[in-house]
Write an enzyme that holds these catalytic residues in place. Structure first.
Site, PDB file in Angstrom:
ATOM      1  N   GLU A   1       0.945  -1.277  -0.139  1.00  0.00           N
ATOM      2  CA  GLU A   1      -0.139  -0.135   0.110  1.00  0.00           C
ATOM      3  C   GLU A   1       0.927   1.165  -0.025  1.00  0.00           C
ATOM      4  O   GLU A   1       1.787   1.397   0.948  1.00  0.00           O
ATOM      5  CB  GLU A   1      -0.959  -0.071   1.058  1.00  0.00           C
ATOM      6  CG  GLU A   1      -1.862   1.202   1.514  1.00  0.00           C
ATOM      7  CD  GLU A   1      -2.507   1.143   2.805  1.00  0.00           C
ATOM      8  OE1 GLU A   1      -3.004   0.141   3.280  1.00  0.00           O
ATOM      9  OE2 GLU A   1      -2.973   2.550   3.193  1.00  0.00           O
TER      10      GLU A   1
ATOM     11  N   ARG B   1      -0.141  10.388   0.798  1.00  0.00           N
ATOM     12  CA  ARG B   1       0.080  11.502   1.856  1.00  0.00           C
ATOM     13  C   ARG B   1       1.193  12.460   1.320  1.00  0.00           C
ATOM     14  O   ARG B   1       1.421  13.538   1.811  1.00  0.00           O
ATOM     15  CB  ARG B   1       0.434  10.758   3.058  1.00  0.00           C
ATOM     16  CG  ARG B   1      -0.622  10.046   3.589  1.00  0.00           C
ATOM     17  CD  ARG B   1      -0.058   9.430   5.107  1.00  0.00           C
ATOM     18  NE  ARG B   1      -1.082   8.082   5.281  1.00  0.00           N
ATOM     19  CZ  ARG B   1      -0.943   7.547   6.192  1.00  0.00           C
ATOM     20  NH1 ARG B   1       0.139   7.557   7.139  1.00  0.00           N
ATOM     21  NH2 ARG B   1      -1.682   6.402   6.466  1.00  0.00           N
TER      22      ARG B   1
ATOM     23  N   LYS C   1     -10.654  -2.368   6.588  1.00  0.00           N
ATOM     24  CA  LYS C   1      -9.250  -1.659   7.135  1.00  0.00           C
ATOM     25  C   LYS C   1      -9.677  -1.382   8.652  1.00  0.00           C
ATOM     26  O   LYS C   1     -10.656  -0.440   8.558  1.00  0.00           O
ATOM     27  CB  LYS C   1      -8.625  -0.442   6.813  1.00  0.00           C
ATOM     28  CG  LYS C   1      -7.575   0.202   7.193  1.00  0.00           C
ATOM     29  CD  LYS C   1      -6.966   1.183   6.435  1.00  0.00           C
ATOM     30  CE  LYS C   1      -5.979   2.283   7.160  1.00  0.00           C
ATOM     31  NZ  LYS C   1      -4.625   2.250   6.745  1.00  0.00           N
TER      32      LYS C   1
HETATM   33  C1  3PG Z   1      -2.066   3.535   8.077  1.00  0.00           C
HETATM   34  O1  3PG Z   1      -2.677   4.679   7.132  1.00  0.00           O
HETATM   35  O2  3PG Z   1      -2.729   2.512   7.890  1.00  0.00           O
HETATM   36  C2  3PG Z   1      -1.148   3.749   9.292  1.00  0.00           C
HETATM   37  O3  3PG Z   1      -0.781   5.081   9.237  1.00  0.00           O
HETATM   38  C3  3PG Z   1       0.052   2.980   9.277  1.00  0.00           C
HETATM   39  O4  3PG Z   1      -0.162   3.141  10.935  1.00  0.00           O
HETATM   40  P1  3PG Z   1       1.391   2.875  11.669  1.00  0.00           P
HETATM   41  O5  3PG Z   1       2.422   3.873  11.019  1.00  0.00           O
HETATM   42  O6  3PG Z   1       1.009   2.872  13.200  1.00  0.00           O
HETATM   43  O7  3PG Z   1       1.789   1.478  11.081  1.00  0.00           O
END
Ligand code: 3PG
Length: 231
Positions: free
Chosen positions: A51, A55, A140
């Site tokens: 993924e 951003r 998710k």
């Molecule tokens: C996402 O968008 O899935 C999260 O920002 C990932 O979260 P993490 O940085 O805690 O793994």
């Protein structure tokens, strides 16, 4: 002309994407040139689905670079997809799937128009139910740790027996195995496998090592296709 995929088709495709590996890396890139070596390092470690978040300004070009390379066994999706414009841009860039931290009526309509498999974010049973009415079965669970984590997933297992989750947000190398032991967890997502700092440092062998460890995690849970309503 190929037929428009049904919701059941898209859920089946999503199930196979989530089954690629126990962990789906959530990757944020500052430079699109880093996308391909990063994807190669993840693939060498045994990761199949990546993924790439939207951003950063580099997100779309990064998706395009990985999709165009056509690495065997690798599917790249767009993450942090927030609106219809991003759905269209991700589709045009060659994303194979879409991931969003939540769902809204406009986003849902755009994701459905795109024909791409979409993993919508939910944090409550009610949000999951609203999407289950439309045939969604895979979500998710975000932000996982802040929304109840493992206890939440265990608690919804019986009432939401058809649902499968990819918990993300606060899942780490230290707690991923505990999440993956739950039968309703299809896979987990997280940024620890390809951290931004290691990408910036071009530390590809470190990323490959993290990917190998993630791919080797024992998955006891809900892989494969949850049962679907008639299309
Ligand atoms: C996402 O968008 O899935 C999260 O920002 C990932 O979260 P993490 O940085 O805690 O793994």
């Amino acid at each position: 002309m190929s037929a428009v995929p049904t919701q059941a088709d898209k859920q089946a495709r999503l199930a196979s994407i989530l089954a690629c590996a126990p962990v789906m890396p959530v990757v944020t890139l500052d430079a699109a040139d880093d996308a391909l070596p990063m994807a190669c390092a993840l693939a060498a470690g045994g990761i199949g689905a990546i993924e790439v978040t939207l951003r950063t300004a580099a997100g779309l070009d990064a998706i395009r670079a990985i999709a165009t390379a056509g690495l065997p066994g690798v599917v790249v999706g767009a993450g942090t997809v927030l609106d219809a414009r991003q759905v269209e841009a991700a589709h045009a860039a060659g994303a194979g799937f879409l991931v969003s931290p939540g769902a809204s009526p406009h986003l849902l309509a755009a994701a459905e128009r795109s024909g791409l498999p979409w993993l919508p974010g939910i944090a409550t049973a009610g949000e999951a139910l609203a999407l289950m009415e439309r045939g969604y079965r895979q979500f998710k669970f975000f932000p996982a740790a802040a929304s109840g984590g493992i206890k939440w997933l265990a608690a919804v297992r019986a009432p939401l027996a058809q649902a499968r989750f990819c918990p993300t947000g606060g899942v780490t190398a230290a707690n991923a195995a505990e999440y993956l032991a739950l039968p309703n967890v299809a896979c987990v997502g997280g940024s620890w496998v390809a951290p931004r700092a290691l990408i910036a440092a071009h530390a590809w062998s470190d990323i490959e090592r993290l990917a190998s460890a993630a791919a080797a995690l024992v998955h006891q849970g809900g892989r494969g296709m949850p049962s679907m309503p008639e299309a």
